[in-house]
Each structure stands twice: as C-alpha cells, then as structure tokens.
Design a protein around this motif. Structure first.
Motif, mmCIF file in Angstrom:
data_model
loop_
_atom_site.group_PDB
_atom_site.id
_atom_site.type_symbol
_atom_site.label_atom_id
_atom_site.label_comp_id
_atom_site.label_asym_id
_atom_site.label_seq_id
_atom_site.Cartn_x
_atom_site.Cartn_y
_atom_site.Cartn_z
ATOM 1 N N PRO A 192 0.838 -1.209 0.000
ATOM 2 C CA PRO A 192 0.000 0.000 0.000
ATOM 3 C C PRO A 192 0.871 1.257 0.000
ATOM 4 C CG PRO A 192 -0.677 -1.534 1.729
ATOM 5 C CD PRO A 192 0.629 -2.029 1.210
ATOM 6 N N THR A 216 0.349 3.550 5.087
ATOM 7 C CA THR A 216 0.077 2.522 6.097
ATOM 8 C C THR A 216 -1.421 2.468 6.379
ATOM 9 O OG1 THR A 216 2.226 2.889 7.121
ATOM 10 C CG2 THR A 216 0.558 1.744 8.441
ATOM 11 N N PRO A 217 -2.037 1.324 6.164
ATOM 12 C CA PRO A 217 -3.494 1.242 6.376
ATOM 13 C C PRO A 217 -3.851 1.377 7.857
ATOM 14 C CG PRO A 217 -2.667 -0.614 5.087
ATOM 15 C CD PRO A 217 -1.481 0.066 5.682
ATOM 16 N N LYS A 218 -5.077 1.752 8.081
ATOM 17 C CA LYS A 218 -5.595 1.788 9.449
ATOM 18 C C LYS A 218 -5.978 0.372 9.859
ATOM 19 C CE LYS A 218 -9.173 3.879 12.338
ATOM 20 N NZ LYS A 218 -10.380 4.741 12.346
ATOM 21 N N ASN A 219 -5.451 -0.078 10.964
ATOM 22 C CA ASN A 219 -5.711 -1.458 11.416
ATOM 23 C C ASN A 219 -7.189 -1.681 11.722
ATOM 24 O OD1 ASN A 219 -2.976 -1.607 11.334
ATOM 25 N ND2 ASN A 219 -2.756 -2.565 13.331
ATOM 26 N N TRP A 277 3.093 -4.435 5.257
ATOM 27 C CA TRP A 277 1.770 -4.604 4.671
ATOM 28 C C TRP A 277 1.924 -4.988 3.201
ATOM 29 C CZ3 TRP A 277 -2.947 -4.267 7.076
ATOM 30 C CH2 TRP A 277 -2.965 -3.702 8.361
ATOM 31 N N ALA A 288 -6.802 -4.612 6.317
ATOM 32 C CA ALA A 288 -7.567 -3.384 6.115
ATOM 33 C C ALA A 288 -8.091 -3.373 4.693
ATOM 34 C CB ALA A 288 -6.681 -2.171 6.359
ATOM 35 N N HIS A 289 -9.314 -2.901 4.508
ATOM 36 C CA HIS A 289 -9.876 -2.777 3.161
ATOM 37 C C HIS A 289 -9.359 -1.495 2.518
ATOM 38 C CE1 HIS A 289 -12.596 -6.158 2.965
ATOM 39 N NE2 HIS A 289 -12.982 -5.907 4.199
ATOM 40 N N LEU A 290 -8.868 -1.621 1.301
ATOM 41 C CA LEU A 290 -8.400 -0.470 0.526
ATOM 42 C C LEU A 290 -9.121 -0.491 -0.817
ATOM 43 C CD1 LEU A 290 -4.547 -0.721 1.213
ATOM 44 C CD2 LEU A 290 -6.207 0.736 2.368
ATOM 45 N N ALA A 292 -5.361 -5.210 2.242
ATOM 46 C CA ALA A 292 -3.965 -5.217 2.671
ATOM 47 C C ALA A 292 -3.856 -6.069 3.928
ATOM 48 C CB ALA A 292 -3.483 -3.800 2.955
#
Length: 520
Positions: free
Chosen positions: A144, A147-150, A288, A332-334, A339
């Motif tokens: 990603p 950094t995705p939100k957990n 990730w 996490a949904h992106l 991810a």
C-alpha cells in the motif's frame, strides 16, 4: 518420505546421472554418491544455485509440484495433463520438462497403489523449495502507498468461539440435516453468540457450499468433529469428554491445535492457499502487502481464466478470513483490495514459537436488571458454568449474559442446585448479587419440579363389578399404584407385562394390545 529414503532405492546409474547434472563426480561408490547428492540438495545455498540453473518453465513446474504434491505426491495422469495444458505455448513439451526435473534429482516417481504412479518431491526438499519460491515471489509483491488503518484482530476470538460452540452443544445439543449441515435456526443462534466484532467483513459468514454452513461455523464444526470434541447422542451432537478436557488447555495450546488442524486439512489440500500461506509466512514484521499482488503471483499457475478469476475470492475466504480469525494476520480494506500484515501471534504460529497467553479473570458483575457483564478473558471453568445458568446475549471484549427463568431452569435441569447457583454468583460477582436478582432466582427455583410427568400406565375396567374384583385381589392389588376413578387404576409400566400375564391366568381375558387414547 524424505530425500535420503527416496534416494536409497535409486540405482547407481541414476545417482551417477544426477551427480553429473549438479556438478559432482560420479566416480564414487553408490553409498558415497548418495550421501553427496543428499548433502547438495538439502543445503539451502546449494539448492538455491541448482534451482537458478533451471529455465523459467522448469522452475514453474517444480514450483507447482513443491506446493501441491503433499506427502503422497500427485498422480501421473493428472499432473501430466495439467503441465501439457500449461506448456502449449512453450517451446518444450511438458513431458520433457518433467523428465528433466526427474533426472536432475528434484522429483521422484513411485508406485502409489497398483499400477498408478505418482510424482513426489521429498518432504525435506519440498520445505526448502517452498521457502526459496516464496522468497522469490515475496520480493515482487506490491505494498500500500500509505500505512493502512488497522482493523481489530484478536488471536483468541476463535478459541473462545469454539468454547461457546461446545457450551451450546452441552446445553442444547446440535442437530444436523440429512446432508450433514447444521439446521439454519441453530446456525443463527450460534453465529449470534460468536465474538467477531461489527467491523468484521460479512464474507466471514458466507455459506460454505461444501457443507452448507457459514464459513466461521464450518471451520469450527470441522475442527470439533475431527478432534472428537463432540459426539452423537441420539439425534444430536453434544460436547464429548474429550471436548471438556480440551477446554481445560491454555488458550495458546488451543490456538496451536486449531492452526495445526488448518494446515493439515485446509492448506495442504489447496495448492493456491498453500502457496499464499508460504508467502505470508516469510513477510517481514510490520510489512503490509496487497492481496491482489499475492494473487498475481499465484495466477502464474492458472491453466484456465476461470480459475484465475475466482482465485482472489478463494484467497480472501480460505486464507485471509481464517488467519484473521486465528489472530495470525490483521487486514484493512483499501477500495476493492485488501492489505494484510502478519501479527506477532501469526509469526509465532508460523515458526512454532511459544505464544504468550493472557491472564484469566476470576470475576464478573451481576446487575440489577439481571444482566451479567463478563470479560472475554473470564477463566474457562467460570465461563463454562456461567453459560449453563445464564444466556449469552452478546459476545465481545465484554460479554453480556442474562439471568432469566429459562436460564435458571436450564441450570437446574443440568444438575445445578439453588445453593450452588447462588454460591457461584456470590463468590465471583465483584459487586455481589443485587437483592432483587437473588429474590427472582429463588422464586424461579421454587417453581422447579412443582409439576412433572410420571411414566405409568392406566388399567381400565369396563364395569364396576370387575373393577371391584381387581381392587380386592391380593395378587393383582400389589400392582396397583393408585386409583383415578372406580374403574381406572394407575399401574407400573415396568411391570405391565407381568400384570397382563396374571390377568390372563385368572381368566379376565384382557386385550393383548395396549390401547391408546386419542384426543377427541
């Protein structure tokens, strides 16, 4: 079988041919030759060099075998067909590639049963090859941009849901359809009690077409049945003695049992999940990666476009969902992608390291509205008993139970006395038992057993004269337990055949069959 075991049955000529292919001298006794070949193939650095010498098509075929053959290998006819389909656009034929891999010492053939031959990669070599190929694929994975939100993950939620499943089986029993799936209304009751939070993807509870149970429930049901944690009692499945013993294990031991079961019965039977799991296993901590990039690497194995199109859904369902449920990854949904990142629990599961368990709590709160608030970390033996006297309404980090006439009745029916219930609640409630709650429990208990059914039979006489004779007979009278009317007597079902024989001997000529009473 490992490499040494397979090679010891090979001819010296074969060993000499392999030795020449990998740059070893072939002028040695057979035993020395075998030893050198084993050492070369099982040395990770040397093996990596040997794999690098293969062309891209040979590497691809070897990669498929390394991830899919398992302990028993794959049948010739099935794998040859797959390789020939893949090799239509290649310069070399699939059978030639397989021959090259065999004479190079990477794969072996053996008779599995009768005249059916299998390709196999030795178990120890297979693990090393999987590591090499997984490292190669992970090096080109996409990450990603930010950094995705957990999303929440909990490594022991699955453990606690299995606990809930076993409690439900112990209390109510679990009934199956003729096809082996759990009845729909029971599915709903179980799913409602499970702990997964609201932000969990709905795909967790898609129906698994193989067993017609929601995915989470299918995973739990298969594990409990295979581990014999449940047994059949009449038409229901109930918690077995093995299940009650399993509950006493630490949660880290339980999680390891579940993960091992998943590897043996889920991962090993699906090459795409096996490859993906090997890639995820070697991801760097805190790294990730996008699931779509893992799909792209595995799609290289696809023979048809249909399989490639459904691969992402399969990975999401059988890898991401199951590992998340075990606490092995967080995700996490992106947009339309997912991810994933390996957790500390996941790393410990992957490499067999000890998993730190949490400290159990030994108390809960009984509220005036008859609700009981209990942490999900409540000690198993306390949670087991609480589940038998209170109904679980909501499971989360703080679970909500409800004390009711029905739940107390269920506890009494299962053998708990009023004193045991009150003593348990008083001993473990942080704030004691509110007076109104204690009064309710006592009121409910007083009603228990005030009405009951008796297993007896009715002896009916058609006229008062015969009834009087029967009543006054010393021999017949000992079978009469009570009198309902001048012509109707209560008798024991257990001794009904003896009574019938006696009436026949005394020439009363009773009907041979038992009459039934139908409501008009």
């Amino acid at each position: 079988m490992n490499y040494r075991d397979l090679l010891k049955n090979a001819s010296k000529a074969y060993c000499q041919r392999v030795a020449r292919r990998i740059g070893l001298t072939d002028r040695l006794p057979a035993s020395k030759l075998r030893q050198q070949i084993v050492e070369r193939f099982l040395n990770p650095s040397s093996l990596k060099d040997s794999v690098a010498c293969l062309n891209s098509h040979e590497r691809l075929v070897l990669m498929i075998l390394a991830f899919s053959c398992g302990e028993t290998g794959v049948p010739f006819h099935l794998f040859n067909r797959k390789v020939n389909q893949m090799s239509r656009g290649w310069s070399g034929r699939g059978t030639d590639i397989l021959h090259t891999l065999a004479v190079s010492g990477f794969i072996f053939t053996f008779a599995a049963s009768g005249m059916q031959y299998h390709y196999i990669v030795p178990a120890d070599l297979r693990l090393l090859l999987q590591e090499i190929f997984a490292n190669d694929m992970s090096a080109v994975l996409r990450h990603p941009k930010e950094t995705p939100k957990n999303v929440r993950h909990d490594g022991f939620a699955l453990v606690r849901d299995i606990f809930t499943f076993l409690c439900f089986a112990s209390q109510y029993g679990i009934r199956q359809t003729q096809q082996g799936s759990i009845y729909k209304h029971t599915q709903k009751h179980l799913i409602k009690r499970f702990e997964v939070p609201n932000d969990t993807p709905k795909v967790y509870d898609r129906i698994n077409p193989a067993v017609e149970n929601p995915d989470r429930l299918a995973l739990i049901f298969h594990f409990c049945r295979h581990q014999k944690l449940i047994r059949r009692q009449d038409s229901d499945l109930v918690c077995s003695e093995a299940g009650k013993e399993w509950i006493q294990k630490t949660d880290s031991e339980k999680l390891l049992d579940i993960y091992t079961h998943w590897l043996e019965h889920g991962v090993s039977k699906d090459p795409s999940v096996s490859i993906a799991q090997s890639i995820v296993r070697i991801l760097a901590p805190e790294q990730w990666v996008l699931l779509s990039s893992i799909q792209e690497q595995i799609s290289k194995f696809a023979v048809g476009a249909t399989w490639a199109q459904t691969l992402y859904s399969q990975l999401e369902r059988s890898l991401v969902n199951h590992l998340t449920y075990m606490g092995g990854i967080t995700f996490a949904h992106l947009g339309d992608d997912v991810a994933i990142r390996v957790t500390d629990i996941g790393r410990r599961l992957f490499y067999g390291e000890p998993i730190e368990s949490y400290e159990f709590e030994s108390s809960f709160i009984v509220q005036p509205n008859h609700e009981v608030l209990a942490s999900s970390y409540l000690a198993p033996e306390l949670r087991w008993k609480l589940n038998h006297i209170a109904e679980l309404h909501q499971a989360d980090q703080m679970s909500t139970y409800k004390l009711s006439a029905e739940s107390i009745y269920n506890g009494l029916r299962l053998g708990f006395s009023l004193d045991e219930i009150l003593l348990f609640l008083k001993a473990h409630s942080k704030t004691g038992i509110p007076q109104n709650v204690e009064v309710s429990i006592k009121d409910w208990e007083e009603r228990y057993g005030q009405i009951y059914l008796m297993d007896v039979m009715l002896l009916r006489c058609q006229n008062a004269h015969i009834a009087q004779e029967v009543r006054t007979s010393k021999q017949i009278g000992k079978y009469i337990l009570g009198e309902i009317s001048p012509t109707d007597f209560v008798v024991s079902r257990q001794h009904s055949q003896e009574l019938l024989t006696l009436l026949e001997k005394q020439n009363y000529m009773p009907l041979p069959e038992i009459a039934t009473l139908e409501k008009e």
